[in-house]
Design an enzyme around this catalytic site. Structure first.
Site, PDB file in Angstrom:
ATOM      1  CG  HIS A 102      -2.007   0.998   1.152  1.00 56.87           C
ATOM      2  ND1 HIS A 102      -1.779   2.333   1.399  1.00 56.87           N
ATOM      3  CD2 HIS A 102      -3.321   0.884   0.837  1.00 56.87           C
ATOM      4  CE1 HIS A 102      -2.924   2.996   1.243  1.00 56.87           C
ATOM      5  NE2 HIS A 102      -3.873   2.134   0.901  1.00 56.87           N
ATOM      6  CD  GLU A 151      -2.580   2.231  -2.889  1.00 60.93           C
ATOM      7  OE1 GLU A 151      -3.072   2.981  -2.060  1.00 60.93           O
ATOM      8  OE2 GLU A 151      -1.384   1.877  -2.879  1.00 60.93           O
TER       9      GLU A 151
HETATM   10  P1  PGA Z   1      -9.426   6.085   0.929  1.00 58.87           P
HETATM   11  O1  PGA Z   1      -8.276   4.952   0.992  1.00 58.87           O
HETATM   12  O2  PGA Z   1     -10.675   5.394   0.447  1.00 58.87           O
HETATM   13  O3  PGA Z   1      -9.548   6.618   2.320  1.00 58.87           O
HETATM   14  O4  PGA Z   1      -8.960   7.108  -0.045  1.00 58.87           O
HETATM   15  C1  PGA Z   1      -8.022   4.231  -0.176  1.00 58.87           C
HETATM   16  C2  PGA Z   1      -6.855   3.306  -0.026  1.00 58.87           C
HETATM   17  O5  PGA Z   1      -6.569   2.840   1.065  1.00 58.87           O
HETATM   18  O6  PGA Z   1      -6.208   3.003  -1.049  1.00 58.87           O
END
Ligand code: PGA
Length: 228
Positions: A102, A151
């Protein structure tokens, strides 16, 4: 199958989780259409709480189909004299999935791509399904992945801000540039909420969502799932 992955990050304690689950289950049980989709595998939910809550979560999900337990990260070591580490071996048979790589691990804890690959190899070795994160369309990833999660850091944690989310077009372009193969599940994460998910859900090329902020509220998270 559409995936809804709740990433609670460093939020919630045991009591808060219990009350979250209580409300979440009540909402599922009240909505027979969504319940059916969860039970027949049209929708799959993966809840990723902080590590200390994994086991109580697993117990609480015991008689529920279609909801799995996931971890947010695992240690870079396989085991041994490393006080405080939570390894893939520790999590074997406790969790079904884990997020790996992540962008917040990289941003706040200096995790490198080499670290991520090491973690990935341990996750595979101990039979846990990795949800492998990439932050940009230029990132590389190991071959043979089942799940890739795009992401982009600039899209994360925007809350309910209106109109400033990643467009579906940009997400689908990233999928193409990453050369995501057809057998891989393509997950998107970045401020997904009950408003913007309606647009994202129009695109069957997106197989699911990694949801941070909006998953902290069980009603909001359920509303997202109910839109599917
Ligand atoms: P978020 O987190 O929905 O708070 O933007 C997304 C993620 O963990 O990738």
């Amino acid at each position: 199958m559409l995936y809804f992955i709740a990433n609670w990050k460093a939020n919630k304690n045991l009591n808060e989780m219990r009350s979250w689950l209580d409300t979440f289950f009540k909402n599922i049980d009240k909505n027979s259409q969504t319940k059916k989709k969860i039970e027949n595998g049209t929708i799959k939910i993966i809840i990723c709480p902080p590590s200390p809550l994994l086991y109580p979560l697993k117990q609480a999900l015991d008689n529920r189909t279609g909801i799995a337990v996931g971890c947010q990260d695992i240690s870079i070591v396989e085991g041994g004299t490393y006080t405080g580490e939570v390894t893939a071996h520790n999590l074997e048979s406790l969790v079904d999935y884990t997020i790996v790589g992540h962008s917040e691990r990289k941003k706040y804890f200096g995790e490198t791509n080499v670290d991520v690959l090491k973690k990935y190899s341990f996750v595979k070795k101990y039979g846990i399904e990795p949800i492998y994160c990439v932050a940009s369309e230029h990132d590389s990833f190991p071959s043979g992945l089942d799940f890739i999660c795009y992401e982009p850091p600039a899209a994360i944690s925007k809350g309910d801000a209106k109109g400033s989310f990643e467009s579906s077009e940009k997400i689908l372009t990233a999928k193409k540039k990453l050369r995501v193969q057809s057998q891989m599940k393509f997950i998107y994460g970045g401020s997904v909420n009950r408003n913007n998910v309606i647009e994202y859900l129009k695109h069957r090329e997106i197989d699911g969502f990694l949801i941070g902020g909006a998953s902290l509220d069980p009603i909001h998270f359920f509303d997202i799932i109910r839109s599917a």
